[in-house]
Design a protein around this motif. Structure first.
Motif, PDB file in Angstrom:
ATOM      1  N   ALA A   7       0.827  -1.197   0.000  1.00  0.00           N
ATOM      2  CA  ALA A   7       0.000   0.000   0.000  1.00  0.00           C
ATOM      3  C   ALA A   7       0.863   1.249   0.000  1.00  0.00           C
ATOM      4  N   LEU A   9       0.203   5.375   1.183  1.00  0.00           N
ATOM      5  CA  LEU A   9      -0.678   6.401   1.723  1.00  0.00           C
ATOM      6  C   LEU A   9      -0.372   7.705   1.007  1.00  0.00           C
ATOM      7  N   HIS A  11      -1.404  11.634   1.095  1.00  0.00           N
ATOM      8  CA  HIS A  11      -2.044  12.637   1.942  1.00  0.00           C
ATOM      9  C   HIS A  11      -2.630  13.759   1.083  1.00  0.00           C
ATOM     10  N   GLN A  37     -14.289   4.445   8.268  1.00  0.00           N
ATOM     11  CA  GLN A  37     -12.873   4.761   8.085  1.00  0.00           C
ATOM     12  C   GLN A  37     -12.752   6.172   7.508  1.00  0.00           C
ATOM     13  N   PHE A  39     -10.627   7.335   5.356  1.00  0.00           N
ATOM     14  CA  PHE A  39      -9.766   7.326   4.188  1.00  0.00           C
ATOM     15  C   PHE A  39     -10.466   6.596   3.063  1.00  0.00           C
ATOM     16  N   SER A  41      -9.848   3.908  -0.118  1.00  0.00           N
ATOM     17  CA  SER A  41      -8.910   2.861  -0.510  1.00  0.00           C
ATOM     18  C   SER A  41      -9.237   2.368  -1.916  1.00  0.00           C
ATOM     19  N   THR A  48      -2.647  -1.358  -2.767  1.00  0.00           N
ATOM     20  CA  THR A  48      -3.677  -0.405  -2.365  1.00  0.00           C
ATOM     21  C   THR A  48      -3.161   1.027  -2.334  1.00  0.00           C
ATOM     22  N   GLU A  50      -4.100   4.316  -0.631  1.00  0.00           N
ATOM     23  CA  GLU A  50      -4.921   4.775   0.485  1.00  0.00           C
ATOM     24  C   GLU A  50      -4.830   6.289   0.569  1.00  0.00           C
ATOM     25  N   LEU A  51      -5.947   6.941   0.334  1.00  0.00           N
ATOM     26  CA  LEU A  51      -6.032   8.400   0.372  1.00  0.00           C
ATOM     27  C   LEU A  51      -6.454   8.802   1.773  1.00  0.00           C
ATOM     28  N   VAL A  52      -5.621   9.607   2.420  1.00  0.00           N
ATOM     29  CA  VAL A  52      -5.870  10.000   3.799  1.00  0.00           C
ATOM     30  C   VAL A  52      -5.772  11.523   3.923  1.00  0.00           C
ATOM     31  N   SER A  60       0.400  17.184   2.598  1.00  0.00           N
ATOM     32  CA  SER A  60       0.534  16.758   1.204  1.00  0.00           C
ATOM     33  C   SER A  60       1.680  17.549   0.585  1.00  0.00           C
ATOM     34  N   ASN A 110       1.196  16.309  -4.491  1.00  0.00           N
ATOM     35  CA  ASN A 110       2.014  15.102  -4.396  1.00  0.00           C
ATOM     36  C   ASN A 110       2.591  14.744  -5.757  1.00  0.00           C
TER      37      ASN A 110
END
Length: 125
Positions: A7, A9, A11, A37, A39, A41, A48, A50-52, A60, A110
Motif C-alpha cells: 500500500a 498512503l 495525503h 474509516q 480514508f 482505498s 492499495t 490509500e487516500l488520507v 501533502s 504530491n
C-alpha cells in the motif's frame, strides 16, 4: 524474511476530490468501501492506494519519496495524467534499456512517478 509493498498512503486536503481524481487517474482500480474509516482505498491487483487526510504530522506535497508506477508507454501515461490536470514536474528522461522515467503532480501537490518504455530511451547510458 519476505517483504513486498502492499500500500501507499497519499495525503490530501479533500478525500472527496482525491477519490474522484485518483479513480480517473487509475481507472483500473477498484474502490474498497470500509465502514467508519476516514480514508479512501483503491485496489490495483492487490496493491492499495490509500487516500488520507493531510494533517499537522504529514502534509501533502513534494517532500521526498516518490512511488514509481510501471507503465506500458511512458509518453501515453504522461499524456493521460496531463489531461487530468497534472503537470510534469521532472523529466521525462531516458534511463536504461529503452526505458524512461517522469514525475507528474496530483492536484494536492504530491508526486506520481512513471516508468516505462520511452521513445527517446535509446540514448540512455
Amino acid at each position: 524474511m519476505s517483504v513486498k509493498p502492499v500500500a501507499v498512503l497519499i495525503h490530501v486536503h479533500s478525500l472527496a476530490e482525491a477519490r474522484e481524481w485518483y479513480k480517473k487517474a487509475f481507472p483500473m482500480a477498484t474502490e474498497i468501501h470500509l465502514e467508519k474509516q476516514d480514508f479512501v482505498s483503491l485496489d490495483i491487483d492487490g496493491f492499495t492506494i490509500e487516500l488520507v487526510h493531510a494533517d499537522q504530522k504529514v502534509s501533502s506535497g513534494k517532500a521526498g519519496s516518490v512511488l514509481y508506477w510501471a507503465v506500458a508507454h511512458l509518453d501515453k501515461a504522461i499524456s493521460h495524467f496531463v489531461a487530468l490536470g497534472s503537470t510534469v514536474y521532472r523529466g521525462p528522461m531516458a534511463i536504461e534499456n529503452g526505458l524512461g522515467m517522469c514525475q507528474v503532480t496530483d492536484p494536492f501537490g504530491n508526486l506520481i512517478g512513471l516508468r516505462g518504455p520511452y521513445e527517446n530511451g535509446d540514448s540512455a547510458p
